[in-house]
Design a protein around this motif. Structure first.
Motif, short mmCIF file in Angstrom:
data_model
loop_
_atom_site.label_atom_id
_atom_site.label_comp_id
_atom_site.label_asym_id
_atom_site.label_seq_id
_atom_site.Cartn_x
_atom_site.Cartn_y
_atom_site.Cartn_z
N SER A 109 57.74 0.60 69.56
CA SER A 109 57.16 0.96 70.84
C SER A 109 57.35 -0.15 71.87
O SER A 109 57.65 0.12 73.04
CB SER A 109 55.67 1.26 70.68
OG SER A 109 55.47 2.39 69.87
N PHE A 110 57.17 -1.39 71.45
CA PHE A 110 57.32 -2.53 72.36
C PHE A 110 58.74 -2.59 72.92
O PHE A 110 58.95 -2.71 74.13
CB PHE A 110 56.98 -3.83 71.64
CG PHE A 110 56.97 -5.03 72.52
CD1 PHE A 110 55.80 -5.45 73.13
CD2 PHE A 110 58.12 -5.78 72.74
CE1 PHE A 110 55.78 -6.58 73.96
CE2 PHE A 110 58.12 -6.89 73.56
CZ PHE A 110 56.94 -7.29 74.17
N VAL A 111 59.71 -2.51 72.02
CA VAL A 111 61.11 -2.62 72.44
C VAL A 111 61.53 -1.44 73.31
O VAL A 111 62.15 -1.60 74.36
CB VAL A 111 62.03 -2.75 71.21
CG1 VAL A 111 63.50 -2.67 71.63
CG2 VAL A 111 61.77 -4.06 70.48
N SER A 112 61.18 -0.23 72.86
CA SER A 112 61.61 0.96 73.60
C SER A 112 60.97 1.02 74.99
O SER A 112 61.62 1.38 75.97
CB SER A 112 61.28 2.23 72.81
OG SER A 112 59.89 2.36 72.60
N PHE A 113 59.68 0.66 75.08
CA PHE A 113 59.02 0.65 76.39
C PHE A 113 59.69 -0.37 77.31
O PHE A 113 59.93 -0.10 78.48
CB PHE A 113 57.54 0.33 76.23
CG PHE A 113 56.75 0.44 77.51
CD1 PHE A 113 56.06 1.60 77.80
CD2 PHE A 113 56.72 -0.60 78.43
CE1 PHE A 113 55.35 1.71 78.99
CE2 PHE A 113 56.01 -0.50 79.60
CZ PHE A 113 55.32 0.67 79.89
N THR A 114 59.98 -1.55 76.77
CA THR A 114 60.60 -2.60 77.57
C THR A 114 61.96 -2.17 78.10
O THR A 114 62.29 -2.36 79.28
CB THR A 114 60.75 -3.89 76.74
OG1 THR A 114 59.45 -4.32 76.32
CG2 THR A 114 61.40 -4.99 77.56
N TRP A 131 60.41 8.05 63.73
CA TRP A 131 60.40 6.76 64.42
C TRP A 131 61.34 6.78 65.61
O TRP A 131 61.04 6.20 66.67
CB TRP A 131 60.82 5.64 63.46
CG TRP A 131 59.79 5.32 62.43
CD1 TRP A 131 59.95 5.34 61.07
CD2 TRP A 131 58.43 4.93 62.66
NE1 TRP A 131 58.77 4.99 60.46
CE2 TRP A 131 57.83 4.74 61.40
CE3 TRP A 131 57.67 4.74 63.81
CZ2 TRP A 131 56.50 4.35 61.26
CZ3 TRP A 131 56.34 4.36 63.68
CH2 TRP A 131 55.78 4.17 62.41
N LEU A 132 62.50 7.44 65.45
CA LEU A 132 63.43 7.51 66.57
C LEU A 132 62.83 8.29 67.74
O LEU A 132 62.96 7.89 68.90
CB LEU A 132 64.74 8.18 66.11
CG LEU A 132 65.65 7.33 65.22
CD1 LEU A 132 66.80 8.17 64.69
CD2 LEU A 132 66.18 6.13 65.99
N ARG A 133 62.16 9.41 67.43
CA ARG A 133 61.52 10.18 68.49
C ARG A 133 60.43 9.37 69.17
O ARG A 133 60.26 9.42 70.39
CB ARG A 133 60.97 11.49 67.92
CG ARG A 133 62.03 12.55 67.71
CD ARG A 133 61.38 13.89 67.46
NE ARG A 133 60.74 13.96 66.16
CZ ARG A 133 61.33 14.38 65.05
NH1 ARG A 133 62.59 14.77 65.09
NH2 ARG A 133 60.68 14.43 63.91
N ALA A 134 59.68 8.59 68.37
CA ALA A 134 58.63 7.74 68.96
C ALA A 134 59.25 6.70 69.88
O ALA A 134 58.70 6.38 70.95
CB ALA A 134 57.83 7.06 67.85
N GLY A 135 60.41 6.16 69.49
CA GLY A 135 61.09 5.19 70.33
C GLY A 135 61.56 5.80 71.65
O GLY A 135 61.44 5.18 72.71
N VAL A 136 62.07 7.03 71.57
CA VAL A 136 62.51 7.71 72.79
C VAL A 136 61.33 7.96 73.72
O VAL A 136 61.42 7.78 74.94
CB VAL A 136 63.22 9.02 72.44
CG1 VAL A 136 63.49 9.84 73.69
CG2 VAL A 136 64.52 8.75 71.71
N LEU A 137 60.20 8.38 73.15
CA LEU A 137 59.01 8.62 73.97
C LEU A 137 58.51 7.32 74.60
O LEU A 137 58.04 7.31 75.74
CB LEU A 137 57.92 9.25 73.12
CG LEU A 137 58.20 10.68 72.64
CD1 LEU A 137 57.09 11.15 71.69
CD2 LEU A 137 58.33 11.63 73.81
#
Length: 264
Positions: free
Chosen positions: A184-189, A47-53
């Protein structure tokens, strides 16, 4: 053989199969204290890697939009802000929706596989036991030891043993589509805010260069973090990130210049 079974009863497998035991529990005696052996740790790292991506995508895509618009309409902050916010909102919702749909499909598949395995265990337990033993034989155990391992694991939790070896699934921890979507929403933002805020700094005609520098720094950080989480070499990850980001900004900047000249 007896010594091996004694180790198994204590929660450990023979040395040649030690890696398999490390996936089962994080409290096995004698394992390295600083290595993550719990399967849930691996899922959290994913999940952390997905957030970074997601953050990386937010940085690159939004930077491309705002730099392209800034090149086409220099000094027009309204146009730049409008385009940047539109890119941020559209990208964040697109990422979140895509993650929700894909992870929901994955979870449905996992549940169907677990239901199928549960039926097979109820209807043909002996065949399933031999099948489980066969998997351990393929991992290097002798036929007798593989059967005894399968019997003990089946007695403890047959479904968990089969789900892990056959399917690679934890039947008690399905992936959450809502967690994936929110991440994904938060990390992209967060990533998208970097180029959007940088290009709005009061630096006059240098705003594009300032934004580009901020983007490079952001991509450096996401490359470093993703490599650190994956325990992979950091330099190639950082170089890939920065190179693709710079290429994107150059392409959209040139397009913005051409479009601005055509309009004028």
């Amino acid at each position: 053989m007896k010594g091996s079974l004694t180790k198994l009863a204590g929660g450990r497998l023979p040395d040649e199969n030690q890696g398999m035991a490390s996936e089962q529990t994080s409290t096995v005696p004698g394992q390295h204290p600083h290595e993550p052996h719990d399967t849930k740790v691996g899922q959290r790292l994913n999940w952390l890697r997905a957030g970074v991506l997601g953050a990386n995508d937010g940085i690159v895509s939004t930077a491309g939009v705002v730099i392209g618009v800034a090149a086409a309409t220099p000094g027009n902050l309204v146009a730049i802000v409008t385009a940047g916010l539109a890119a941020l909102v559209a990208g964040a919702f697109s990422m979140a929706g895509g993650e929700y749909v894909s992870v929901s499909t994955q979870r449905d598949t996992e549940r169907a596989l677990i239901a199928k395995e549960t039926r097979e265990l109820a209807e043909q337990p002996q065949e399933e036991l031999r099948e489980l033993a066969g998997f351990y034989e393929q991992r290097g155990l002798t036929e007798d030891l593989a059967l005894q391992v399968a019997e003990q694991l089946t007695a403890r939790d047959a479904l968990a043993a089969h789900a892990e070896v056959e399917l690679g699934i934890d039947p008690e921890e399905f992936t959450s589509p809502w967690a994936a979507a929110l991440s994904s929403f938060v990390s992209f933002t967060v990533g998208a805010l970097i180029p959007l805020l940088m290009i709005l700094l009061p630096v006059g005609e240098h705003r594009v260069w300032v934004a580009a520098v901020g983007v490079v720094v952001g991509l450096f950080l996401t490359g470093w973090i993703s490599a650190a989480l994956g325990r992979s070499p950091k330099r190639p990850a950082i170089l890939r990130n920065v190179t693709m980001g710079v290429a994107t900004m150059l392409a959209t900047y040139v397009i913005g210049l051409l479009f601005g000249v055509a309009v004028s």
